[in-house]
Write a protein that holds these residues in place. Structure first.
Motif, PDB file in Angstrom:
ATOM      1  N   PHE A  52      -5.930  -7.492   5.120  1.00  0.00           N
ATOM      2  CA  PHE A  52      -4.698  -6.791   5.248  1.00  0.00           C
ATOM      3  C   PHE A  52      -5.219  -5.538   4.436  1.00  0.00           C
ATOM      4  O   PHE A  52      -4.708  -4.267   4.955  1.00  0.00           O
ATOM      5  CB  PHE A  52      -3.186  -7.464   4.730  1.00  0.00           C
ATOM      6  N   GLU A  53      -6.005  -5.523   3.689  1.00  0.00           N
ATOM      7  CA  GLU A  53      -6.552  -4.539   3.118  1.00  0.00           C
ATOM      8  C   GLU A  53      -7.690  -2.680   4.330  1.00  0.00           C
ATOM      9  O   GLU A  53      -7.303  -2.271   3.544  1.00  0.00           O
ATOM     10  CB  GLU A  53      -7.037  -3.984   1.641  1.00  0.00           C
ATOM     11  N   THR A  54      -8.031  -3.428   4.588  1.00  0.00           N
ATOM     12  CA  THR A  54      -8.831  -3.103   5.791  1.00  0.00           C
ATOM     13  C   THR A  54      -7.920  -2.436   7.162  1.00  0.00           C
ATOM     14  O   THR A  54      -8.307  -2.117   8.159  1.00  0.00           O
ATOM     15  CB  THR A  54      -9.587  -4.241   6.268  1.00  0.00           C
ATOM     16  N   SER A  55      -6.405  -2.933   7.350  1.00  0.00           N
ATOM     17  CA  SER A  55      -6.322  -2.864   8.875  1.00  0.00           C
ATOM     18  C   SER A  55      -5.490  -1.965   9.074  1.00  0.00           C
ATOM     19  O   SER A  55      -5.073  -0.572   7.864  1.00  0.00           O
ATOM     20  CB  SER A  55      -4.582  -3.747   8.844  1.00  0.00           C
ATOM     21  N   PRO A  86       1.980  -1.254   5.728  1.00  0.00           N
ATOM     22  CA  PRO A  86       2.038  -2.390   4.450  1.00  0.00           C
ATOM     23  C   PRO A  86       3.706  -2.774   4.835  1.00  0.00           C
ATOM     24  O   PRO A  86       4.094  -1.485   4.992  1.00  0.00           O
ATOM     25  CB  PRO A  86       1.843  -2.714   3.265  1.00  0.00           C
ATOM     26  N   SER A  87       4.375  -3.486   5.141  1.00  0.00           N
ATOM     27  CA  SER A  87       5.377  -3.699   6.314  1.00  0.00           C
ATOM     28  C   SER A  87       5.960  -4.121   4.899  1.00  0.00           C
ATOM     29  O   SER A  87       6.042  -5.233   3.870  1.00  0.00           O
ATOM     30  CB  SER A  87       5.570  -5.010   7.144  1.00  0.00           C
ATOM     31  N   MET A  88       7.294  -3.691   4.240  1.00  0.00           N
ATOM     32  CA  MET A  88       8.047  -3.635   3.139  1.00  0.00           C
ATOM     33  C   MET A  88       8.941  -5.129   3.012  1.00  0.00           C
ATOM     34  O   MET A  88       8.599  -5.957   1.881  1.00  0.00           O
ATOM     35  CB  MET A  88       9.141  -2.694   3.292  1.00  0.00           C
ATOM     36  N   SER A  89       8.910  -5.749   4.240  1.00  0.00           N
ATOM     37  CA  SER A  89       9.896  -7.325   4.372  1.00  0.00           C
ATOM     38  C   SER A  89       9.129  -7.901   3.922  1.00  0.00           C
ATOM     39  O   SER A  89       8.623  -8.883   2.670  1.00  0.00           O
ATOM     40  CB  SER A  89      10.323  -7.643   5.659  1.00  0.00           C
ATOM     41  N   CYS A  90       7.373  -7.729   4.272  1.00  0.00           N
ATOM     42  CA  CYS A  90       5.979  -9.345   3.521  1.00  0.00           C
ATOM     43  C   CYS A  90       5.582  -8.617   2.571  1.00  0.00           C
ATOM     44  O   CYS A  90       5.475  -9.099   1.884  1.00  0.00           O
ATOM     45  CB  CYS A  90       4.502  -8.139   4.755  1.00  0.00           C
ATOM     46  N   LEU A  91       5.764  -7.197   2.024  1.00  0.00           N
ATOM     47  CA  LEU A  91       5.814  -7.136   0.317  1.00  0.00           C
ATOM     48  C   LEU A  91       6.844  -7.629  -0.929  1.00  0.00           C
ATOM     49  O   LEU A  91       6.642  -7.858  -1.576  1.00  0.00           O
ATOM     50  CB  LEU A  91       5.812  -4.828   0.502  1.00  0.00           C
TER      51      LEU A  91
END
Length: 101
Positions: free
Chosen positions: A33-36, A40-45
């Motif tokens: 996910f660091e290279t995507s 970043p999605s807030m819900s995933c965070l």
């Protein structure tokens, strides 16, 4: 006359062309996910989904690295060497005359 003006010396670091350390070529762990490219999605965070993904991918990375290094580092087997260099028994003259070996 050709006078050169004083200027401060510039630090030139030598290039390291030698691979003297075993870990010189190890690739560092980077989560997917660091290279995507998407943000970043807030819900995933908030739901720690990225944390779970990181731990899962890190465990897979560590297991693969351990598997690769285990194949490279085999422990030596000294038993054959010890058998070959075992001191030979010398027969005494008494045993030869008695007929026992």
């Amino acid at each position: 006359m050709n006078h050169q003006l004083w200027s401060r010396a510039i630090l030139v670091k030598p290039k390291d062309h030698l691979e003297s350390h075993a870990r010189a070529n190890i690739k560092p762990f980077v989560a997917s996910f660091e290279t995507s490219q998407c943000p970043p999605s807030m819900s995933c965070l908030l739901g720690w989904e990225y944390g779970r993904m990181w731990v899962k991918e890190r465990d897979k990375f560590v297991a693969e690295r351990k598997r690769k290094t285990a194949m490279r580092h085999k422990l030596p087997d000294y038993s054959k060497w010890l058998e070959m260099h075992k001191p030979k028994k010398k027969e005494s003259k008494e045993n030869i005359f008695l007929g026992s070996k």
